[in-house]
Design a protein around this motif. Structure first.
Motif, PDB file in Angstrom:
ATOM      1  N   VAL A 171      68.246  37.289  55.843  1.00  0.00           N
ATOM      2  CA  VAL A 171      68.557  38.055  54.640  1.00  0.00           C
ATOM      3  C   VAL A 171      69.928  38.684  54.868  1.00  0.00           C
ATOM      4  CG1 VAL A 171      67.891  39.982  53.170  1.00  0.00           C
ATOM      5  CG2 VAL A 171      66.123  38.462  54.134  1.00  0.00           C
ATOM      6  N   ILE A 194      63.980  43.590  48.230  1.00  0.00           N
ATOM      7  CA  ILE A 194      64.066  42.167  47.917  1.00  0.00           C
ATOM      8  C   ILE A 194      63.576  41.861  46.504  1.00  0.00           C
ATOM      9  CG2 ILE A 194      63.085  39.907  48.506  1.00  0.00           C
ATOM     10  CD1 ILE A 194      65.200  40.709  50.441  1.00  0.00           C
ATOM     11  N   PHE A 205      63.378  35.496  46.102  1.00  0.00           N
ATOM     12  CA  PHE A 205      63.025  35.256  47.499  1.00  0.00           C
ATOM     13  C   PHE A 205      61.915  34.212  47.627  1.00  0.00           C
ATOM     14  CE2 PHE A 205      61.316  36.828  51.713  1.00  0.00           C
ATOM     15  CZ  PHE A 205      62.424  36.429  52.440  1.00  0.00           C
TER      16      PHE A 205
END
Length: 478
Positions: A383, A457, A462
């Protein structure tokens, strides 16, 4: 009737002879053609020799022939310890430095990052003050801080003084211990950061010493019990002798030769053309598997896909971590959440855990270095938070393929960063992270992007990355 039979027999015999003659004509060609792959394989070592011989790294041909005409085991048995030592010490320097080593017994190989000084003459090492006495036909002193990245802050690294001396000018201290193999002196530095430890100590140590086949004594400057606890198994696989701690040893040791410093190639990288023996990153990973007795060589050996989520507790935290875990489980992953704890400090146990996983997920940070212990075919999901693009690529993304690891990048958007609330969604910090580096330098940028930033997130975005990761590790026919 008899005459007809005889003629037929004679005709058959002639045909048979023609077939035999034709077979004999063809047979040598078939044998030669069949031996071509074998000849090619045997020519590879000669090609390697040629590259080393003609590119300024000259080693006498008889030594090369002796080396490549024997297996590693028989090679050790057919030459004496001194020849073995001289051959492998000479491979750490090149060009003019190698010629200097052969003529004077001492040379230092300097590259952009590293400095490695080698002696193939008998040396005396005084661990009271870390001085190496090297007999020579001239007098000189070389000071080396034995850390792989010479551009790093070296003030914390204890210097090693290498004194070339004439017998008529300096009398070195008497030997208290005598060793039959050369010494390798390096520092454990001051870090407890796994990236810097693996990148600047362990990988360079492998690059510098693997070709000695454990026939060295390691002298660990700036010795720390915590470092030995984490990496003692690795050191034990590089040397068959006990590691010397100069801090408590305080004595004089005699060695037939020495190496001071470690060679560095790049971030978590091994350049096979620049390492004695031509080892690859895949060889290094195999070495790590042996050192820590890791079970899984390939991700296909793992049953249900397991995902390890590196959970940070200070900065670059996942603010919706529970929701992320639920999503991962919903997709079919068995999820292991790892936070800073005793399991991480116990590298022997932690490497076993990492090696049992198909996917490793985490924000940019040192924990991603553990991709080294993933089985081949596994996936690293990084990430990438704001302002970390260069480090994300150079430290972990670019290094993954050589490790046999598939790399997936999840680059967050401005609204996913906590900096959007702290500085404003339309601030230059969020919209143009590079401006922080340009205006404030690395120190300012680090304080903002590494020390102040967390991430929430976007689960819909994702999810796509996780689905791709799952597809990779469950496609066993890759």
């Amino acid at each position: 009737m008899t005459t007809k039979f005889s003629i037929l027999s004679l005709h058959a015999s002639m045909q048979q002879k023609e077939k035999i003659d034709l077979k004999m004509e063809k047979e040598p060609r078939r044998i030669i053609f069949g031996s071509t792959p074998i000849i090619f394989l045997f020519s590879l070592p000669l090609l390697y020799v040629g590259v080393d011989f003609f590119c300024g790294n000259r080693i006498s041909m008889d030594r090369w022939v002796q080396y490549f005409s024997s297996s590693e085991t028989s090679f050790n048995k057919t030459i004496d310890d001194k020849e073995f030592m001289n051959f492998h010490l000479s491979r750490l320097v090149r060009g003019e430095d190698r010629r200097n080593l052969e003529t004077s017994g001492f040379a230092c190989d300097k590259t952009f990052h590293s400095l490695v000084c080698v002696s193939n003459h008998p040396v005396r090492i005084d661990t009271n003050n870390m001085t190496v006495y090297v007999p020579s036909d001239s007098q000189n002193e070389t000071v080396v801080r034995p850390y792989a990245k010479q551009e790093s802050e070296l003030e914390v690294i204890t210097p090693v003084h290498m004194i070339q001396y004439l017998n008529t000018t300096i009398t070195p201290p008497d030997c208290q211990y005598t060793h039959q193999v050369p010494a390798v002196i390096f520092s454990s530095g001051s870090t407890g950061n796994v990236f810097h430890e693996m990148n600047e100590i362990i990988t360079p140590l492998y690059i510098t010493t693997k070709h000695f086949q454990s026939r060295i004594v390691l002298i660990l400057e700036d010795y720390k019990p915590s470092f030995m606890s984490k990496y003692g198994k690795i050191l034990a696989h590089l040397s068959s002798h006990e590691v010397i701690n100069p801090g408590i040893n305080k004595s004089v040791h005699c060695f037939p030769g020495s190496v001071v410093g470690l060679r560095y190639h790049d971030n978590l990288a091994i350049n096979s053309s620049e390492i004695p023996g031509g080892y690859l990153m895949s060889d290094f990973k195999h070495f790590l598997r042996q050192a820590y007795s890791l079970k899984f060589e390939h991700v296909s050996q793992i049953g249900k896909p397991r995902l390890m989520l590196l959970s940070r507790t200070n900065t670059r935290r996942f603010l919706n971590e529970d929701e992320m875990v639920s999503l991962m489980q919903e997709l079919g992953f068995q999820v292991i959440v790892v936070r800073r704890s005793k399991v991480i400090s116990n590298l022997s146990k932690f490497t076993q855990l990492v090696n049992s996983c198909s996917v490793l997920v985490g924000t940019h940070g040192a924990g991603l270095t553990n991709e080294l212990f993933l089985p081949t075919g596994a996936v690293l999901v990084q990430v990438e938070v704001l302002g970390t693009e260069w480090g994300s690529n150079h430290y972990y993304g670019d290094t993954a393929p050589a490790m046999g690891v598939k790399y997936l990048r999840y680059k967050i958007e401005g609204e996913e960063s906590s900096l959007s609330k702290l500085y404003g969604r339309n601030s230059s910090v969020v919209m143009d992270p590079d401006s922080v580096y340009r205006n404030g330098g690395y120190i300012k940028a680090r304080a903002v992007f590494l020390d102040q930033q967390n991430v929430r997130i976007n689960l819909l975005r994702f999810r796509q990355t996780l689905v791709e990761a799952l597809s990779i590790v469950t496609n066993l026919e890759r």
